[in-house]
Design a protein around this motif. Structure first.
Motif, short mmCIF file in Angstrom:
data_model
loop_
_atom_site.label_atom_id
_atom_site.label_comp_id
_atom_site.label_asym_id
_atom_site.label_seq_id
_atom_site.Cartn_x
_atom_site.Cartn_y
_atom_site.Cartn_z
N ALA B 241 0.88 -1.35 0.09
CA ALA B 241 -0.05 -0.10 -0.02
C ALA B 241 0.88 1.29 -0.09
O ALA B 241 0.40 2.41 -0.68
N GLU B 242 2.06 1.18 0.50
CA GLU B 242 2.82 2.42 0.58
C GLU B 242 3.45 2.67 -0.59
O GLU B 242 4.03 3.70 -0.81
N ILE B 243 3.61 1.63 -1.31
CA ILE B 243 4.10 1.97 -2.75
C ILE B 243 2.89 2.29 -3.84
O ILE B 243 3.25 3.07 -4.67
N PHE B 244 2.06 1.20 -3.82
CA PHE B 244 1.18 1.38 -4.84
C PHE B 244 -0.06 2.43 -4.58
O PHE B 244 -0.80 2.89 -5.22
N GLY B 245 -0.57 2.42 -3.19
CA GLY B 245 -1.44 3.30 -2.66
C GLY B 245 -1.40 4.60 -2.65
O GLY B 245 -2.35 5.58 -2.81
N GLN B 246 -0.02 5.02 -2.68
CA GLN B 246 -0.10 6.78 -2.78
C GLN B 246 1.30 6.97 -3.57
O GLN B 246 1.90 6.00 -3.98
N ARG B 254 9.08 6.28 -7.80
CA ARG B 254 7.97 6.93 -8.60
C ARG B 254 8.35 6.96 -10.10
O ARG B 254 7.32 6.55 -10.78
N ALA B 255 9.53 7.08 -10.48
CA ALA B 255 9.83 6.99 -12.09
C ALA B 255 9.51 5.76 -12.44
O ALA B 255 8.83 5.26 -13.48
N PHE B 256 9.74 4.75 -11.80
CA PHE B 256 9.50 3.49 -12.29
C PHE B 256 8.20 3.08 -12.12
O PHE B 256 7.68 2.27 -13.44
N LEU B 257 7.47 3.36 -11.19
CA LEU B 257 5.93 2.92 -11.25
C LEU B 257 5.07 3.89 -12.25
O LEU B 257 4.38 3.22 -12.83
N GLN B 258 5.67 4.86 -12.51
CA GLN B 258 4.97 5.79 -13.51
C GLN B 258 4.82 5.11 -14.80
O GLN B 258 3.82 5.19 -15.50
#
Lengths: 219, 266
Positions: B241-246, B254-258
């Motif tokens: 949740a701390e990575i995907f939820g916010q 951030r750049a990777f998940l973008q």
């Protein structure tokens, strides 16, 4: 074509064919076994041994079979190795074939994907088991065709043994030709014998290949 | 760390480093995996996720630091000495039996049937009789829903089926930890689901799992924690949740998940 010539020389030719088959089978199977051991030592043995094997392979592959045979047969006695023509013939045949067989097996080892060996290590299989159960059975797939090919090449290399008076097919044929002054017929018969041997070998090779690649067939 | 054995993390990675010649593949990685936990390793390619995973069962020999499985040092004879001495083949094999591994390329043995692939180590490592081994192997194949394919050679199985056989091969050994190295990356998209659902089921049954993956959905919904690696360093290891939820704090995460967000994956 004089048929009675063949009645007279038939037994000698057949005996020559028998000697050819004997030298070929013992020599090439011996070479196959030696080549396999060399490939195993090269892969699993110490590095220094690998270098020795590399040098051996290069020397034997780099010289003609006939020279190797001469050195063994005529040079052998100088170092106390007195061999009959047949013994020298078969022994040199084993030595001559071994590096080629070794190279075929070496490339066979390399053809097994590394991941399969890693998977085997991950479930705890020992290195010996991995060799016996994973590597060797699969090595048959890429090596059967080149092995068959080399067996076929070797059938005809046996003719060189005639130079040290091994009474094989070419030797008997030359005797017949010299004694009867006929040349076409004896050498046609000789060709026929080799052809039978080659056809037989490739037939066996195809059977073996079909058997060892059975698991790859899509159904 | 409590003295009680059950409180101890099942895997402890302490200040681990790994070099490929001059290249520093992993630097100073410290990480715990707890019993029944599902830990996903994510990060850009070349970030060291697979290397980290492969160090856990010593397929890659890590250079510095320690990897402990239930308190036992993996691969090396002792943590200190330099240069370190590797364990004997026998000892390493004993350790590896407790760690199941599933590969991106399945790595089934193509000359053995599905059943034989699963039974092989049961017979030749665990020493079971053929009949008993085959019974166990059948049970493992049933778990991955492949009971009807036991006689198939890998050439006659789809990628998804092959990967499930590979999972069965690993779980049949009853490991205490399962490692997955991008288990769905080599699969056609429509076959990914069947493998992920088997993995989800394993997670629900309490298997401890470390999963290198690009399946952000799996990481978001199945993982207990997600570790993000970048350039051989562990950037963060937190609940999903701390990575995907916010919006993640770390710019690299951030750049990777973008890139995934842009494709509406997460």
């Amino acid at each position: 074509m004089e048929l009675d010539l063949f009645i007279r020389y038939g037994p000698a030719l057949l005996s020559g064919f028998g000697v050819t088959i004997l030298c070929w089978l013992v020599g090439s199977i011996g070479g196959l076994v030696l080549g396999f051991l060399l490939a195993c030592l090269y892969r699993f043995g110490p590095k220094a041994l690998g270098w020795l094997i590399y040098i051996y392979v290069e020397i034997i592959r780099g010289t003609p079979f006939m020279i190797q045979l001469f050195i063994l047969y005529y040079g052998g006695p100088y170092v106390g190795l007195v061999l009959s023509p047949m013994q020298a013939g078969i022994l040199s045949f084993i030595i001559y074939g071994s590096p080629y067989f070794s190279e075929i097996f070496r490339s066979g080892f390399n053809a097994i994907p590394k991941g399969q060996i890693e998977a085997a290590r991950c479930v705890g299989l020992s290195e010996r088991r991995i060799l016996m159960r994973i590597i060797l059975p699969q090595m048959l797939v890429p090596t059967t065709a080149p092995l068959t090919n080399f067996f076929i090449i070797l059938t005809k290399e046996t003719a060189i043994l005639s130079v040290v008076t091994v009474p094989e097919l070419l030797y008997e044929t030359q005797t017949m030709a010299a004694e009867t002054f006929t040349f076409v017929e004896p050498f046609l018969v000789l060709s026929l014998f080799y052809w039978v041997l080659v056809i037989g070998t490739s037939w066996v090779g195809e059977r073996v290949e079909a058997r060892v690649t059975r698991h790859l067939r899509r159904v | 760390m409590g003295d009680n054995l059950t409180d101890q993390p099942i895997i402890q990675v302490r200040n681990m480093s790994k070099y490929f010649d001059e290249f520093e593949a992993l630097r100073d990685v410290t990480l715990d995996v707890h019993r029944s936990e599902v830990l996903c390793l994510i990060g850009p390619s070349g970030s060291g996720k697979s290397t980290l995973l492969r160090c856990l069962n010593f397929l890659e020999a890590y250079d510095g630091g320690e990897v402990l499985l239930e308190g036992e040092l993996i691969g090396w004879k002792s943590a200190g000495a330099s240069p370190r001495k590797a364990l004997s083949g026998e000892a390493l094999r004993r350790q590896r039996q407790h760690i199941g591994m599933v590969f991106q390329q399945f790595n089934l043995w193509p000359h053995l049937t599905a059943l034989e692939n699963v039974a092989e180590a049961l017979i030749h490592v665990k020493g079971l009789g053929k009949k008993q081994a085959h019974e166990k192997a059948r049970a493992a194949l049933a778990k991955v829903n492949l009971s009807d394919k036991e006689k198939n050679y890998p050439a006659n199985l789809s990628g998804g089926q092959q990967q499930r056989v590979a999972i069965a091969r690993a779980i049949a050994m009853e490991p205490s930890v399962m490692l997955f190295d991008e288990p769905t990356s080599a699969l056609d998209p429509e076959l990914v689901g069947e493998v992920l659902s088997v993995m989800k089921e394993m997670a629900n049954e309490g298997m401890t799992m470390v999963v290198v993956t690009h399946e952000m959905g799996f990481a978001a919904h199945v993982a207990d924690r997600v570790a993000f690696l970048d350039s051989g360093r562990l950037v963060t290891c937190v609940p999903p949740a701390e990575i995907f939820g916010q919006v993640p704090e770390d710019p690299r995460v951030r750049a990777f998940l973008q890139t995934y967000r842009e494709r509406n994956v997460v």
